[in-house]
Design an enzyme around this catalytic site. Structure first.
Site, mmCIF file in Angstrom:
data_model
loop_
_atom_site.group_PDB
_atom_site.id
_atom_site.type_symbol
_atom_site.label_atom_id
_atom_site.label_comp_id
_atom_site.label_asym_id
_atom_site.label_seq_id
_atom_site.Cartn_x
_atom_site.Cartn_y
_atom_site.Cartn_z
ATOM 1 N N LYS A 1 1.004 -1.030 -0.033
ATOM 2 C CA LYS A 1 -0.194 -0.113 0.112
ATOM 3 C C LYS A 1 0.777 1.314 -0.014
ATOM 4 C CE LYS A 1 -3.981 1.859 2.322
ATOM 5 N NZ LYS A 1 -4.783 1.644 3.681
ATOM 6 N N SER B 1 -9.591 1.450 2.922
ATOM 7 C CA SER B 1 -8.856 2.315 2.023
ATOM 8 C C SER B 1 -7.851 1.804 1.271
ATOM 9 C CB SER B 1 -8.100 3.382 2.762
ATOM 10 O OG SER B 1 -7.419 2.862 3.774
ATOM 11 N N SER C 1 -9.709 -0.770 6.958
ATOM 12 C CA SER C 1 -9.227 -0.561 5.735
ATOM 13 C C SER C 1 -8.580 -1.682 5.083
ATOM 14 C CB SER C 1 -8.200 0.517 5.651
ATOM 15 O OG SER C 1 -8.927 1.785 5.897
#
Lengths: 479, 487
Positions: free
Chosen positions: A76, A151, A175
């Protein structure tokens, strides 16, 4: 051939010389180059990835390979990998090159893992759709009309699309787990403190944990085995070593006491999702588990607590993006510092980030602190106490990962509150520091549904062991 | 009505700790340096970087707390003080808000009438320093930031409003500085910014009806020396009294203002009202867990706690029979008093020892601008000199010669005396010299007889000159008086 390969199978394949690192890496890389236009799961690809893979291959040939040598994973874009852009999907960090490696990156690197690229996300991890990205929205590989969740949507999407066997995400209020649920894969958030946060760009520091997106719970355990452990760079990291991680085995359900949290399968949850969860848990009994409904009354405050504490911490954590030392600065010469701050931040942050900074500053300001932040902290303690009481009776607690099916792209933009409320099931684990995993349990209307399992803090290995058992024996058969 | 307006003063002092590394990272903690060379991801506030508490800072804070008689908290925690400024990389300062590491202590000062007064300390807490803005006159109009100072550990010491005059304020600061220097945890150098002081001052003004009113509190900043603290407070006293009589404004708990000391104009200048202050939005630092201060940690610092200056002075006066003035001078430098006490282990002529240290040795230290630890002669060798002086084997004039030779050659006092034939002239020789001097200075003899004591000094001077400084002054004086008297 790369379709749904697990980390475990890749390692086995390398060792048995069924395929080479270069072969696997080349195929993954090519696939991303060809197909990621559809999903937009990556922000940056690591330009030295193929070279690193060849180095790994050479190590296999020389028998000097490490334990996870040549395993390619996605990261990420809020986790720092040295010398690679780390944008947090924000314009304000669009030119920021990581000066150092996050601790988890260092640790994975030291066992031979290669990082294929940095994945898309909601800006600074604020959001649950991966639409709040300076680099455009990510799409759900299951159905590109839908969001992948967020996210860590890019990380979920790239694993679901078969671009990588695994990816790292971060989980502040769900997330990792919610996008895993939306994309039909496994998303694991470790106990708070199990993984170092050093080098994870902070959103809500008391809630943030790095997590994994994988196809199996076993893969999650393999990755966490090499990332866990106390780090002198993170004072909130712990030296507690959970059982069943170092020597991972699936754990059967015999004599396990399992509670389904009633508040998460009520009227606010899509009935079809509740139904799927109840059907799945019913099958647990066949394997010797007792399953009951349990109530955690303070759960109803979770969303409110979260949307005070996370923005409060975020408003402070994001104050460093001021245009002075790094990142974006949009102003020209001959302006005062205040102008640099306001213009840079006005131009550099997206709407959702600005909204949360404002909320955070508001709840911390004098005159409102007691009414919001302090009260939220008290409620957080209350919630944790209720979890502790529950775990005195139950080994694991079950909820749907998301009370709703994946949103259509653009659907949530006009209904932000609905997005916030949809975090109900995942937020409590962050507020109480508990480990939790989302595993796919089936589909509704062709869209994946995830089931969340929570355990006592630092029972991560047992959690993943049971998750692996459930996947192998119960849910995989239903697909 | 004879009651006069009087001030209520409280001081907030920041001192920089001289730990090896910074408070929350491993960068070297040192004053100055090429800008932005002593920095890292943490103190530059890079994304993802986290603070780690330097244990030495905690230990130093405990030590300071013990020295000032504070309660040491069993559980302490850090908080974020949020404000944006270009020299503050993270946009917040790590500080301590509601659970400081030390609470409730005091500093004792001695008033001019000799009585002692305790000034209360509310709290001592740990925080980190910011960087520095640099405005170069390079014609560009640009400002620059040097982050070297970022993360330097600070202790903030907040006094109670117990200080009743500018003189007391300076005494409080003198004692505070002296104690920190004894603890050897801060240089407390105001010029280098390792000690900074803000003052809160308001006036109590007696009214005709016998009651009093309190003027609005003023926080005075930017004072860069103790002298300026005194000047600023004196200025504020007058200004606040005048302001009261023209505006009748009284302290209502909300009308505190901040004023800055302008050193060149010697006035305080209005900066802002309380409303104009930032709301610091304090909240607990989530990156640092609560810190437990164990009895063991406190015990380790208790052992390190040195004898503090005031108790030391009392003991020195008693033990060595020296004056209070000498004791104060000796204790003004911990190294100096240690040297003196070491010296006194080798001689019983304490007063002579004190003289040698405070006059001869201090003169050398001052002229060479070195500290006692760099002084080349060890106390045992100085003790030899003191012994020679004390037992009147050499005069103080000879002593200076011996001392100079010791400095130059590094030889022992006894060796120098033997080699250079430094000793008093014999009685016979002395008598001859005195006879000669008296025969050549009849006028001085007459003057002395007429009661002019200076004449005797002149005669002694002549004797010393002729004897090349080797005359025993006591004996010579006796002989001169005897001779003149015999005439």
């Amino acid at each position: 051939m790369t379709e749904k390969l697990t980390v475990k199978k890749i390692i086995e394949g390398y060792n048995k010389k069924e395929f080479s690192v270069s072969e696997i890496s080349g195929k993954y890389y090519k696939k991303i180059e060809e197909e990621d236009k559809k999903y937009n799961s990556f922000i940056t690809l690591n330009s030295s990835f193929l070279k690193e893979s060849e180095d790994s291959q050479a190590k296999y040939q020389a028998n000097t390979n490490n334990l996870l040598e040549g395993v390619p994973i996605g990261v990420k874009d809020n986790i720092l990998v040295k010398d690679i852009l780390c944008t947090c999907a924000s314009k304000i960090l669009s030119n920021f090159v990581s000066p150092y490696n996050a601790t988890v990156i260092d640790r994975l690197k030291s066992v031979g893992v290669n990082f294929i690229g940095k994945t898309n996300m909601d800006e600074f991890a604020m959001g649950s759709t991966t639409e709040n990205s300076f680099y455009g929205a990510t799409k759900n590989p299951v159905n590109v009309d839908y969001v992948p969740g967020g996210s860590s949507g890019g990380s979920a999407s790239c694993v679901a699309a078969g671009f990588v066997p695994a990816a790292l995400g971060s989980d502040t209020g769900g997330s990792v787990r919610q996008p895993a649920s939306f994309c039909g894969i496994v998303g694991y958030k470790p106990s708070y403190g199990l993984l170092s946060r050093y080098g994870l760009v902070a959103y809500g520091s008391s809630l943030d944990q790095i997590g994994t997106l994988t196809n199996t719970c076993e893969d999650a355990a393999i990755l966490v085995k090499y990332m866990k452990g106390v780090d002198r760079n993170d004072s909130t990291s712990s030296n507690i070593n959970p059982l069943n991680i170092d020597d991972f085995k699936q754990i059967d359900l015999k004599n396990k006491k399992i509670g389904i949290i009633r508040e998460t399968i009520g009227e606010n949850t899509d009935k079809r999702i509740s139904q799927l969860i109840l059907e799945t848990t019913k099958k647990f009994q066949k394997y010797g588990a007792t399953v009951e409904e349990v109530t955690i009354p303070a759960l109803e405050y979770s969303v409110s607590i979260y949307y005070i504490i996370a923005p409060a911490e975020a408003s402070s954590n994001l104050a460093r993006y001021d245009g002075i030392r790094y990142g974006l600065r949009t102003t020209k010469k001959d302006v005062d510092a205040k102008t640099i701050f306001t213009e840079t931040r006005k131009d550099g942050f997206g709407e959702e980030v600005k909204k949360r900074i404002l909320i955070g500053n508001f709840v911390l300001s004098s005159g409102y602190y007691d009414a919001y932040y302090k009260k939220a902290q008290k409620a957080r303690i209350l919630l944790s106490e209720q979890f502790r009481e529950s775990f005195a009776k139950y080994d694991f607690l079950i909820t749907p990962t998301s009370p709703v099916l994946p949103f259509k792209i653009g659907e949530g933009v006009n209904n932000p509150l609905a997005l916030y409320v949809a975090d109900l099931c995942t937020i409590p684990a962050n507020l109480s520091g508990l480990p939790a995993v989302s595993i796919p349990v089936g589909k509704v209307d062709g869209l994946p549904v995830g089931m969340q399992i929570m355990a006592k803090r630092f029972d991560d290995g047992l959690l993943l062991g049971v998750g692996e058992f459930i996947q192998k024996n119960i849910t995989d058969g239903d697909k | 009505m004879d009651k006069k307006p009087y001030p209520i003063i409280g001081l907030e002092v920041h001192i920089q700790l001289k730990t090896k590394t910074k408070a929350f990272c491993r960068c070297e903690n040192k004053y100055g340096g090429i800008p932005n060379t002593r920095v890292c991801s943490r103190c530059l506030g890079m994304p993802g970087a986290l603070p780690v508490v330097n244990k030495q800072v905690v230990d130093d804070a405990i030590l300071a707390g013990l020295a000032f008689g504070c309660n040491i908290s069993k559980i302490t925690k850090f908080d974020r003080k949020n404000y944006m400024y270009p020299d503050l990389p993270k946009g917040y300062q790590i500080s301590q808000y509601d659970k400081p590491i030390c609470e409730e202590g005091f500093i004792e000062i001695k008033l001019d009438d000799g009585t002692k007064k305790k000034i209360g300390i509310i709290r001592i807490h740990i925080e980190e320093d910011a960087g520095k803005l640099i405005h170069l006159e390079d014609g560009t109009g640009n400002s620059y930031v040097d982050f070297n100072r970022c993360g330097t550990p600070l202790l903030e010491i907040v006094s109670k409003p117990d200080i009743a005059s500018s003189d007391e304020a300076v005494k409080y600061l003198d004692n505070l500085k002296e104690i920190f220097q004894y603890l050897e945890i801060s240089d407390c150098n105001m010029e280098e910014g390792s000690l900074r002081c803000d003052a809160n001052i308001s006036m109590m003004i007696p009214l005709e009806d016998g009651t009093e009113v309190n003027t609005p509190i003023v926080e005075v900043k930017n004072m860069n020396s103790f002298k300026n603290v005194k000047k600023a407070l004196d200025y504020e006293e007058k200004r606040q009294i005048e302001e009261y009589y023209s505006t009748k404004a009284v302290n209502n708990g909300k009308n505190k203002v901040t004023r800055g000391w302008d050193d060149s104009k010697e006035v305080t200048v209005f900066q802002r009202t309380k409303e104009g202050e930032s709301d610091y939005r304090y909240f607990p630092e989530p990156d640092l867990p609560h810190l437990e201060i164990t009895n063991e940690m406190i015990g380790q610092q208790k052992v390190k706690l040195p004898e503090l200056p005031e108790p030391k002075r009392v003991r020195l006066i008693k033990q060595y029979d020296i004056t209070e003035y000498d004791a104060i001078t000796l204790t003004s430098d911990k190294g100096l008093v240690n040297y003196f006490e070491e010296l006194c282990k080798h001689t019983k002529f304490y007063k002579k020892a004190c003289n040698v240290v405070l006059t001869d040795i201090c003169a050398i230290l001052n002229s060479k601008e070195i500290s006692i630890k760099d002084f080349s002669i060890n106390p045992a060798n100085i003790a030899e000199l003191v012994e020679l002086l004390g037992s009147e084997k050499i005069s103080s004039w000879m002593g200076k010669e011996v001392f100079e030779k010791m400095l130059k050659t590094g030889k022992k006092a006894s060796e120098i005396v033997a080699e250079s034939n430094i000793s008093f002239t014999s009685d016979d020789e002395l008598t001859t010299i005195i006879d000669k001097v008296l025969s050549e200075n009849q006028k001085s003899i007459d003057d002395y007889k007429n009661g002019k004591d200076n004449a005797l000094k002149f005669l002694m001077g002549q004797v010393m000159k002729l004897s090349k400084g080797k005359a025993n002054p006591v004996k010579a004086t006796e002989l001169i008086i005897a001779r003149i008297g015999a005439d």
